[in-house]
Each structure stands twice: as C-alpha cells, then as structure tokens.
Write an enzyme that holds these catalytic residues in place. Sequence first.
Site: not given
Ligand SMILES: [Zn+2]
Length: 176
Positions: A132, A5, A73-74
């Site tokens: 993962c 972000k 950092e809203a």
């Molecule tokens: Zn995961």
Amino acid sequence: MNAGKSTAMLQVAHNYEEQGQAVRLFTAAIDHRYGVGKVTSRLGPQRETEVFDKDTNFLQTIDKKIACLLVDEAQFLSKDQVKQLHQLAQVRGVPVITYGLRSDFLGEPFPGSAYLLALADDIEEIKNICSCGKKATMNIRVDENGKRIKEGEQISIGGNESYRQACGRCFYSEIH
Ligand SMILES: [Zn+2]
C-alpha cells in the site's frame, strides 16, 4: 523473508574483506529458502556461509580473533545464543552484527529477536515498503496461492508458504 537485510549483510562482509579483514558469516540451518548455508539477496550476490542451529555455541565456535561476526536470520537464535553473542561483543571485543525479523506472522516476537532488541548496543531499521506504500513493519505468511495464513507454528518447515511484508494497518486488515 526480508529483501533488504541479506543484501545489507553481504555488503558489510564485502566492506571488511576489501580491507583484508576476516569476517565469519552465519545463517540459520532452519532457513531452507535457498538451501542450507547460503545467504542470497534477491538482487544477485550469493555466498556460502556457516550455519547455526540450536546446538551452536558461539563462544566456542568463534575461537580466533575476527574483524566482525555477521549473523543472518537472527530471529532463530536462542536466548542463550544471543547472550553468547553479547559476551563476544562486550567481553572479547568482537563486533557482532545480526540481521533478523522482529515479529512473526502472528505479530508475536521471536525469542531471539526479543533478546537482541533488549541487549543490542545499536539497532538499525532496514526499511521495506508495504504494497500500500506505507512502511512495512510486520510479516504476513501466505500459502502457495498467495492466500494469507493466520494460524500455525511460529517456525514452519517444509511447507509451500512464503512471506511478505506489510504495514501494521494492512496486517490487521481483514482484506488481506
Ligand atoms: Zn499496507
């Protein structure tokens, strides 16, 4: 807390400024990852920004016409500050783009994020990937040894913990 972000925010600022348009950038005073008032993306570019804290009133602070207001950092915005930003956008016509996390390390919403999600005209997701391989939607707090922390305050200041993103399945897994 989120690799994508800050990079996205700096890119938007650059795009406006390349057209000669004025933007103002804010980040939370609370975020001490890289020192107060800096937005850093892990990909490289860094720039100084203004900071907001609980006393910031955006309706007063944004006193001149600007092309865009960008807030990083809203999740740390208060309910009142989100409503100030909403008024800036809706009443004064200042485009406001905020970047933040939806939920904390316990899976609870940040108040700022809850109001942003409720009031925003548009919501875009910045996608990140869990270790993962699934889409990461949650945040896990880990200690300095990488061990998961499952209790504590929503906002932790001055500790050695860090955050990584995880999918919902890994968030609820006991392995992590
Ligand atoms: Zn995961």
